[in-house]
Scaffold this active site. Structure first.
Site, PDB file in Angstrom:
ATOM      1  N   LYS A  11      35.095  44.263  93.500  1.00 55.35           N
ATOM      2  CA  LYS A  11      34.127  43.422  94.213  1.00 55.35           C
ATOM      3  C   LYS A  11      33.203  42.755  93.202  1.00 55.35           C
ATOM      4  O   LYS A  11      32.999  43.236  92.073  1.00 55.35           O
ATOM      5  CB  LYS A  11      33.319  44.226  95.225  1.00 55.35           C
ATOM      6  CG  LYS A  11      32.396  45.308  94.636  1.00 55.35           C
ATOM      7  CD  LYS A  11      31.044  44.808  94.184  1.00 55.35           C
ATOM      8  CE  LYS A  11      30.209  45.913  93.529  1.00 55.35           C
ATOM      9  NZ  LYS A  11      29.022  45.401  92.820  1.00 55.35           N
ATOM     10  N   PRO A  96      37.586  47.410  84.798  1.00 55.26           N
ATOM     11  CA  PRO A  96      36.874  48.099  83.707  1.00 55.26           C
ATOM     12  C   PRO A  96      35.718  48.940  84.227  1.00 55.26           C
ATOM     13  O   PRO A  96      35.133  48.654  85.277  1.00 55.26           O
ATOM     14  CB  PRO A  96      36.383  46.947  82.824  1.00 55.26           C
ATOM     15  CG  PRO A  96      36.332  45.759  83.731  1.00 55.26           C
ATOM     16  CD  PRO A  96      37.436  45.941  84.708  1.00 55.26           C
ATOM     17  N   ALA A  99      31.046  48.150  84.780  1.00 54.03           N
ATOM     18  CA  ALA A  99      31.126  46.690  84.836  1.00 54.03           C
ATOM     19  C   ALA A  99      30.419  46.100  86.041  1.00 54.03           C
ATOM     20  O   ALA A  99      30.202  44.894  86.100  1.00 54.03           O
ATOM     21  CB  ALA A  99      32.596  46.256  84.851  1.00 54.03           C
ATOM     22  N   GLY A 100      30.083  46.930  87.032  1.00 55.77           N
ATOM     23  CA  GLY A 100      29.505  46.398  88.261  1.00 55.77           C
ATOM     24  C   GLY A 100      30.547  45.796  89.177  1.00 55.77           C
ATOM     25  O   GLY A 100      30.229  44.995  90.060  1.00 55.77           O
ATOM     26  N   LEU A 101      31.820  46.199  88.987  1.00 60.59           N
ATOM     27  CA  LEU A 101      32.926  45.665  89.780  1.00 60.59           C
ATOM     28  C   LEU A 101      33.499  46.700  90.755  1.00 60.59           C
ATOM     29  O   LEU A 101      34.511  46.437  91.410  1.00 60.59           O
ATOM     30  CB  LEU A 101      34.038  45.154  88.851  1.00 60.59           C
ATOM     31  CG  LEU A 101      33.644  44.027  87.894  1.00 60.59           C
ATOM     32  CD1 LEU A 101      34.800  43.708  86.947  1.00 60.59           C
ATOM     33  CD2 LEU A 101      33.230  42.779  88.656  1.00 60.59           C
ATOM     34  N   GLY A 104      35.453  52.580  90.434  1.00 57.88           N
ATOM     35  CA  GLY A 104      35.487  53.932  90.963  1.00 57.88           C
ATOM     36  C   GLY A 104      35.402  53.941  92.483  1.00 57.88           C
ATOM     37  O   GLY A 104      36.083  54.732  93.148  1.00 57.88           O
ATOM     38  N   ASP A 138      28.940  51.752  97.355  1.00 57.53           N
ATOM     39  CA  ASP A 138      29.853  50.612  97.393  1.00 57.53           C
ATOM     40  C   ASP A 138      31.148  50.904  98.149  1.00 57.53           C
ATOM     41  O   ASP A 138      31.920  49.981  98.444  1.00 57.53           O
ATOM     42  CB  ASP A 138      30.218  50.159  95.965  1.00 57.53           C
ATOM     43  CG  ASP A 138      29.115  49.343  95.307  1.00 57.53           C
ATOM     44  OD1 ASP A 138      28.286  48.773  96.038  1.00 57.53           O
ATOM     45  OD2 ASP A 138      29.093  49.273  94.071  1.00 57.53           O
TER      46      ASP A 138
END
Length: 295
Positions: A11, A96, A99-101, A104, A138
């Site tokens: 995301k 990665p 990364a703030g993506l 996990g 998240d």
């Protein structure tokens, strides 16, 4: 015994406003979240081991009870009336870390979604979202996917009109940022009252105008020279409509209205950064791509 493979997407945060710090220590947020076509592949295999095990193809990922995927599996079996015999989780990572993506969180969403399908959906969607929230803020979005307004700590999700066709270049510098570090920076800087999310919502169907409203309070609070350099490099790519940091960092993204422009940016960024990827918006967060039931 059965085997199921699940794909879960990364995301990005098109906007991220930190509204306030709550009495429980968490923070209320307001964010436009978007799933993008950078996948994690999670395979779940029933066995007779009597335990939950995990393996991952990425070094540095904890493969024990600290892993979000293992935590989500424990939550699922604790909530569902399912006889537990054993489970092996295999994670193939593309997203990665730090990364703030939501790499996990995507893995955790894949486990919850996959186990629910594996056992013929004993839990409702609402119950899965609640279980996910216990493990990570998240995860509810990663289960939902698409384009959403996220409020509260991230659990209050409102589906939005899907983004118009566009191409997104993800760039992560070698430096990482922990979530705790990012929140400490925001707390130190003070809450930002700039209503970027409210402004961007007015233009969600216009990729050019919406891209002008990209904003992230974590990016502003961290204010690191290395981060400013990444953003400037992306913005300097011809045709870039806007750029911003995702989540608590350290990945940045740029939005383009054509694949050709995005690929040119990707080629240029690869000369300087180790992780660069062109992706597109997706309308879902997680799905089963393979299932084999065995007697």
């Amino acid at each position: 015994m059965s085997v199921i493979r699940v794909t879960a997407y990364a995301k990005i945060n098109l906007t991220l406003d930190v509204i306030n710090k709550r009495s429980d220590g968490y923070h209320d947020l307001k964010s436009i979240m978007q799933s993008v076509s950078l996948p994690e592949f999670v395979t779940l295999t029933e066995n007779d081991s009597g335990v939950i095990t995990l393996e991952c193809d990425k070094k540095g990922v904890p493969c024990d009870e600290r892993n979000i995927a293992v935590k989500c599996a424990n939550e699922f079996y604790g909530a569902a009336d399912i006889p537990f015999t054993g489970l092996h989780i295999n994670v193939r990572k593309n997203i990665p870390m730090q990364a703030g993506l939501a790499g996990g969180s995507a893995d955790g969403a894949a486990v919850l979604f996959g186990l629910n399908v594996l056992y013929s959906k004993p839990l409702t969607e609402s119950e899965l979202l609640s279980l996910g929230l216990r493990v990570g803020a998240d995860i509810p979005f990663c289960l939902t996917g698409g384009t959403c307004l996220a409020e509260g700590v991230g659990e209050k999700l409102t589906k939005l009109t899907p983004l118009p066709e566009c191409f997104i270049v993800l760039v992560k510098p070698d430096i990482g940022v922990s979530t705790a570090q990012a929140y400490a920076a925001v707390d130190s800087a003070g809450m930002n009252a700039y209503p970027s999310t409210d402004e961007a919502l007015l233009f969600i169907g216009d990729i050019s105008k919406m891209s002008e409203k990209l904003h992230n309070d974590f990016e502003a609070a961290l204010d690191m020279p290395s981060f400013r350099s990444v953003k400037e490099d992306i913005l300097n790519c011809p045709g870039c409509l806007g750029a911003c940091m995702s989540g608590s960092g350290s990945a940045f993204f740029g939005i383009f209205d054509s694949e050709e422009k995005a690929e040119r940016c990707t080629s240029a960024m690869k000369k300087k950064y180790s992780f660069v990827q062109t992706v597109t918006p997706t309308t879902c967060g997680v799905f089963v791509d393979q299932q084999n039931k065995k007697a």
